[in-house]
Design a protein around this motif. Structure first.
Motif, mmCIF file in Angstrom:
data_model
loop_
_atom_site.group_PDB
_atom_site.id
_atom_site.type_symbol
_atom_site.label_atom_id
_atom_site.label_comp_id
_atom_site.label_asym_id
_atom_site.label_seq_id
_atom_site.Cartn_x
_atom_site.Cartn_y
_atom_site.Cartn_z
ATOM 1 N N ARG A 20 -32.152 21.905 18.122
ATOM 2 C CA ARG A 20 -32.764 21.611 19.598
ATOM 3 C C ARG A 20 -33.021 20.338 19.738
ATOM 4 N N TRP A 21 -33.095 19.789 20.925
ATOM 5 C CA TRP A 21 -33.336 18.497 21.214
ATOM 6 C C TRP A 21 -34.473 17.880 20.552
ATOM 7 N N HIS A 22 -35.573 18.625 20.523
ATOM 8 C CA HIS A 22 -36.807 17.971 20.019
ATOM 9 C C HIS A 22 -36.874 18.134 18.348
ATOM 10 N N ASP A 23 -35.610 18.699 17.673
ATOM 11 C CA ASP A 23 -35.366 18.652 16.252
ATOM 12 C C ASP A 23 -35.187 17.158 15.838
ATOM 13 N N ASN A 24 -34.683 16.172 16.544
ATOM 14 C CA ASN A 24 -34.403 14.970 16.390
ATOM 15 C C ASN A 24 -35.416 14.011 16.303
ATOM 16 N N ASP A 25 -35.450 12.898 15.414
ATOM 17 C CA ASP A 25 -36.656 12.168 15.517
ATOM 18 C C ASP A 25 -36.099 11.035 16.083
ATOM 19 N N VAL A 26 -36.833 9.964 15.936
ATOM 20 C CA VAL A 26 -36.560 8.613 16.383
ATOM 21 C C VAL A 26 -35.335 7.834 15.879
ATOM 22 N N TYR A 27 -34.886 8.357 14.599
ATOM 23 C CA TYR A 27 -33.779 7.752 14.103
ATOM 24 C C TYR A 27 -32.585 8.449 14.549
ATOM 25 N N GLY A 28 -32.654 9.566 15.258
ATOM 26 C CA GLY A 28 -31.365 10.286 15.848
ATOM 27 C C GLY A 28 -30.921 11.239 15.037
ATOM 28 N N HIS A 29 -31.674 11.790 14.071
ATOM 29 C CA HIS A 29 -31.037 12.963 13.376
ATOM 30 C C HIS A 29 -32.301 14.056 13.055
ATOM 31 N N VAL A 30 -31.929 15.102 12.562
ATOM 32 C CA VAL A 30 -32.956 16.071 12.680
ATOM 33 C C VAL A 30 -34.130 15.415 11.336
ATOM 34 N N ASN A 31 -35.221 15.680 11.809
ATOM 35 C CA ASN A 31 -36.336 15.220 10.788
ATOM 36 C C ASN A 31 -36.560 16.111 9.887
ATOM 37 N N ASN A 32 -36.883 15.480 8.663
ATOM 38 C CA ASN A 32 -36.730 16.314 7.502
ATOM 39 C C ASN A 32 -37.614 17.437 7.564
ATOM 40 N N VAL A 33 -38.977 17.431 8.155
ATOM 41 C CA VAL A 33 -39.870 18.817 7.876
ATOM 42 C C VAL A 33 -39.279 19.894 8.776
ATOM 43 N N VAL A 34 -38.059 19.521 9.632
ATOM 44 C CA VAL A 34 -37.501 20.620 10.560
ATOM 45 C C VAL A 34 -36.716 21.549 9.518
ATOM 46 N N TYR A 35 -36.051 21.101 8.382
ATOM 47 C CA TYR A 35 -35.395 21.782 7.784
ATOM 48 C C TYR A 35 -36.209 23.042 7.023
ATOM 49 N N TYR A 36 -37.385 22.699 6.800
ATOM 50 C CA TYR A 36 -38.391 23.860 6.252
ATOM 51 C C TYR A 36 -38.594 24.862 7.414
ATOM 52 N N GLY A 37 -38.531 24.621 8.744
ATOM 53 C CA GLY A 37 -38.665 25.632 9.630
ATOM 54 C C GLY A 37 -37.381 26.678 9.642
ATOM 55 N N GLY A 105 -18.707 25.548 9.763
ATOM 56 C CA GLY A 105 -17.257 25.349 9.694
ATOM 57 C C GLY A 105 -17.051 24.684 8.333
ATOM 58 N N GLU A 106 -18.092 23.817 7.981
ATOM 59 C CA GLU A 106 -18.044 22.751 6.808
ATOM 60 C C GLU A 106 -18.287 23.649 5.387
ATOM 61 N N GLU A 107 -18.077 23.083 4.427
ATOM 62 C CA GLU A 107 -17.708 23.700 3.051
ATOM 63 C C GLU A 107 -18.961 23.147 2.252
ATOM 64 N N GLU A 108 -19.362 21.841 2.350
ATOM 65 C CA GLU A 108 -20.467 21.265 1.456
ATOM 66 C C GLU A 108 -21.753 21.135 2.462
ATOM 67 N N ALA A 109 -22.779 21.490 1.751
ATOM 68 C CA ALA A 109 -24.280 21.520 2.257
ATOM 69 C C ALA A 109 -24.648 19.945 2.712
ATOM 70 N N CYS A 110 -25.241 20.037 3.954
ATOM 71 C CA CYS A 110 -25.894 18.817 4.246
ATOM 72 C C CYS A 110 -27.438 18.665 3.590
ATOM 73 N N ALA A 111 -28.024 19.661 3.280
ATOM 74 C CA ALA A 111 -29.338 19.938 2.511
ATOM 75 C C ALA A 111 -29.238 20.910 1.798
ATOM 76 N N ALA A 112 -30.032 20.936 0.749
ATOM 77 C CA ALA A 112 -30.130 22.223 -0.220
ATOM 78 C C ALA A 112 -31.818 22.238 -0.437
ATOM 79 N N GLY A 113 -32.305 23.426 -0.168
ATOM 80 C CA GLY A 113 -33.777 23.721 -0.877
ATOM 81 C C GLY A 113 -34.005 24.724 -1.399
#
Length: 147
Positions: A20-37, A105-113
């Motif tokens: 979602r648009w509001h998932d991005n932070d001021v650095y232009g990527h999804v903020n780390n806390v959003v991953y937990y959501g 469509g990508e094979e490697e994860a961007c994050a893992a938790g």
């Protein structure tokens, strides 16, 4: 120290999620806390749809007692992602989920938790055995990961 690779084929269930648009932070990527959501939504959708968890009136609820996430590559709105889910450990009253975020469509994860739910009686907040319908749904996701 290098991070282990988290590949799509290592996960047994996938939940598509639209950033979602509001998932991005001021650095232009999804903020780390959003991953937990994303993780919470993936697990709870699975528990409701496959395990019959009644989040409104059920006698049993899951409390998160531990969580962590490692980040490998950024995602940003409007990326379409898929969260992979597997179970690393299934105990009597607790379960450890292992999750990974993949761009579609990508094979490697961007994050893992990972996070741990302890199932408790809604009224007393005391741990209880995982109900059988949930246990069966979770058992279907158990994997043995080498290492």
């Amino acid at each position: 120290m290098s991070q282990p690779r988290h590949l799509r084929g290592d996960y047994l269930h996938f939940q598509p999620i639209t950033t979602r648009w509001h998932d991005n932070d001021v650095y232009g990527h999804v903020n780390n806390v959003v991953y937990y959501g994303y993780f919470d939504s993936t697990v709870n959708a699975y528990l409701i749809e496959r395990g019959g968890l009644d989040i409104h009136d059920g006698d049993v609820v899951g409390f998160v007692v531990s969580s962590a996430c490692d980040y490998f590559a950024s995602i940003a709105f409007p990326d379409r992602i898929e969260v992979g889910l597997r179970v690393g450990k299934l105990g009597n009253s607790s379960v450890q989920y292992e999750l990974a975020v993949f761009k579609a469509g990508e094979e490697e994860a961007c994050a893992a938790g990972r996070f741990v739910h302890v199932f408790v009686d809604r009224a007393s907040n005391r741990p209880v055995p995982i109900p059988e319908s949930l246990r069966q749904a979770l058992a279907a996701l158990v994997v043995q990961v080498p290492g």
